[in-house]
Scaffold this motif. Structure first.
Motif, short mmCIF file in Angstrom:
data_model
loop_
_atom_site.label_atom_id
_atom_site.label_comp_id
_atom_site.label_asym_id
_atom_site.label_seq_id
_atom_site.Cartn_x
_atom_site.Cartn_y
_atom_site.Cartn_z
N GLY A 81 0.83 -1.20 0.00
CA GLY A 81 0.00 0.00 0.00
C GLY A 81 0.86 1.25 0.00
O GLY A 81 2.00 1.23 -0.46
N GLY A 82 0.31 2.30 0.49
CA GLY A 82 1.11 3.52 0.62
C GLY A 82 0.65 4.66 -0.26
O GLY A 82 0.60 4.52 -1.48
N GLU A 83 0.28 5.74 0.33
CA GLU A 83 -0.03 6.99 -0.35
C GLU A 83 0.58 8.09 0.51
O GLU A 83 0.45 8.08 1.72
CB GLU A 83 -1.54 7.20 -0.47
CG GLU A 83 -2.25 6.11 -1.26
CD GLU A 83 -3.76 6.26 -1.19
OE1 GLU A 83 -4.26 7.40 -1.25
OE2 GLU A 83 -4.45 5.24 -1.06
N ASP A 84 1.22 9.02 -0.14
CA ASP A 84 1.93 10.04 0.62
C ASP A 84 1.72 11.41 -0.02
O ASP A 84 2.18 11.63 -1.14
CB ASP A 84 3.41 9.70 0.67
CG ASP A 84 4.20 10.58 1.62
OD1 ASP A 84 3.59 11.26 2.45
OD2 ASP A 84 5.44 10.56 1.52
N PRO A 85 1.07 12.34 0.64
CA PRO A 85 0.39 12.19 1.93
C PRO A 85 -1.09 11.83 1.76
O PRO A 85 -1.63 11.92 0.66
CB PRO A 85 0.53 13.58 2.53
CG PRO A 85 0.45 14.49 1.33
CD PRO A 85 1.12 13.75 0.19
N ILE A 86 -1.71 11.45 2.86
CA ILE A 86 -3.15 11.16 2.86
C ILE A 86 -3.85 12.23 3.69
O ILE A 86 -3.51 12.45 4.85
CB ILE A 86 -3.44 9.77 3.45
CG1 ILE A 86 -2.78 8.68 2.60
CG2 ILE A 86 -4.94 9.52 3.55
CD1 ILE A 86 -2.90 7.28 3.20
N LYS A 87 -4.81 12.89 3.06
CA LYS A 87 -5.56 13.94 3.76
C LYS A 87 -6.71 13.32 4.55
O LYS A 87 -7.52 12.58 4.00
CB LYS A 87 -6.11 14.96 2.75
CG LYS A 87 -6.90 16.11 3.38
CD LYS A 87 -7.39 17.06 2.32
CE LYS A 87 -8.19 18.21 2.93
NZ LYS A 87 -8.66 19.16 1.89
N LEU A 88 -6.76 13.63 5.83
CA LEU A 88 -7.83 13.13 6.68
C LEU A 88 -8.66 14.30 7.20
O LEU A 88 -8.14 15.22 7.83
CB LEU A 88 -7.25 12.34 7.86
CG LEU A 88 -6.52 11.04 7.53
CD1 LEU A 88 -6.03 10.36 8.81
CD2 LEU A 88 -7.42 10.09 6.74
N THR A 89 -9.94 14.25 6.91
CA THR A 89 -10.88 15.25 7.40
C THR A 89 -12.28 14.70 7.20
O THR A 89 -12.52 13.92 6.27
CB THR A 89 -10.72 16.59 6.65
OG1 THR A 89 -11.59 17.57 7.25
CG2 THR A 89 -11.06 16.48 5.17
N GLY A 90 -13.19 15.07 8.06
CA GLY A 90 -14.56 14.58 7.92
C GLY A 90 -14.64 13.07 7.98
O GLY A 90 -14.16 12.44 8.92
N SER A 91 -15.22 12.47 6.95
CA SER A 91 -15.41 11.02 6.93
C SER A 91 -14.26 10.26 6.25
O SER A 91 -14.29 9.03 6.16
CB SER A 91 -16.72 10.68 6.21
OG SER A 91 -16.69 11.15 4.87
N ALA A 92 -13.25 10.98 5.77
CA ALA A 92 -12.11 10.32 5.11
C ALA A 92 -11.34 9.45 6.10
O ALA A 92 -11.14 9.84 7.25
CB ALA A 92 -11.18 11.35 4.50
N VAL A 93 -10.92 8.27 5.65
CA VAL A 93 -10.18 7.36 6.53
C VAL A 93 -8.96 6.79 5.81
O VAL A 93 -8.86 6.81 4.59
CB VAL A 93 -11.07 6.18 7.03
CG1 VAL A 93 -12.20 6.70 7.88
CG2 VAL A 93 -11.62 5.38 5.84
#
Length: 227
Positions: A152-164
């Protein structure tokens, strides 16, 4: 004849008496007694009051100016403080700390059994998972530290609200029954994070050479296997 003279004399005496009385009245009501000096005194008082009012006005103006300057200085200082706001202080681009996230652990049966950890930003927080791989450890000893397997791996991952974001943890990658049993796993976004999260396992797990995947928004990429 004498009667006329007497009458005339009487009239002259009355006139003289009237003149004397008039002179006395004029003297008694002279300028000093009838308030003639009052206007001058009034003017002096008016002048003093005007000076006092002028002084007060100047004093008030000075105070207002001083307050305005102080207010302006404080406003400028506040603007400077606001201008310094950036990443890590609630600004856009803030990196996620472990205490910014709600972490949940779910047991999975694939690949011999593993734990899926889901990360979600707490209410009101927007942040980025800048580091691909979380720091995972069972206990405090080096043999309990999970090794990254690069899946896997994503850089960067934005987290806000319902995002996981997801990561997968396998507690045991060796055969047999060897290992140490643990009831909790420690997860943090980086090794240096001062606020790691300790997640309870649904039941005690035997741990030996654990592994962990990278963060990913696709849970299918976080099934940990040794390649």
């Amino acid at each position: 004849m004498r009667t006329r003279l007497a009458n005339r004399s009487a009239r002259l005496l009355l006139a003289a008496a009237a003149a004397t009385a008039l002179a006395a009245t004029t003297t008694a009501c002279g300028p000093e007694d009838n308030g003639a000096e009052a206007p001058a005194a009034s003017a002096s008082t008016s002048t003093d009051t005007s000076d006092d009012a002028s002084d007060g006005k100047e004093s008030g103006t000075g105070g207002a100016g001083s307050g305005a300057e102080d207010s302006g200085s404080e406003a400028g200082a506040g603007a400077d403080k606001g201008g310094d706001k950036g990443a890590g202080e609630g600004g856009v681009g803030q990196s996620c700390g472990t205490n910014d996230l709600d972490l949940t652990l779910t047991p999975k049966s694939q690949a011999g059994g593993y734990y899926q950890v889901t990360a979600k930003a707490k209410s009101g927080i927007t942040c980025y998972l800048d580091v691909n791989t979380p720091s995972v450890s069972f206990g405090s000893k080096p043999e309990g530290v999970a090794s990254p397997v690069g899946q896997g791996g994503e850089d960067p991952i934005k987290l806000t609200g319902s995002a996981v974001a997801y990561t997968g943890i396998s507690p045991k990658t060796t055969g047999g029954d060897a290992g140490v049993e643990f009831e909790n796993v420690i997860v943090s976004v980086t090794d240096e994070d001062p606020h790691p999260a300790e997640l309870a396992l649904p039941e005690p797990a035997v741990v030996e050479k654990p592994i962990v995947t990278n963060w990913s928004t696709n849970p299918g990429e976080t099934v940990p296997v040794i390649v």
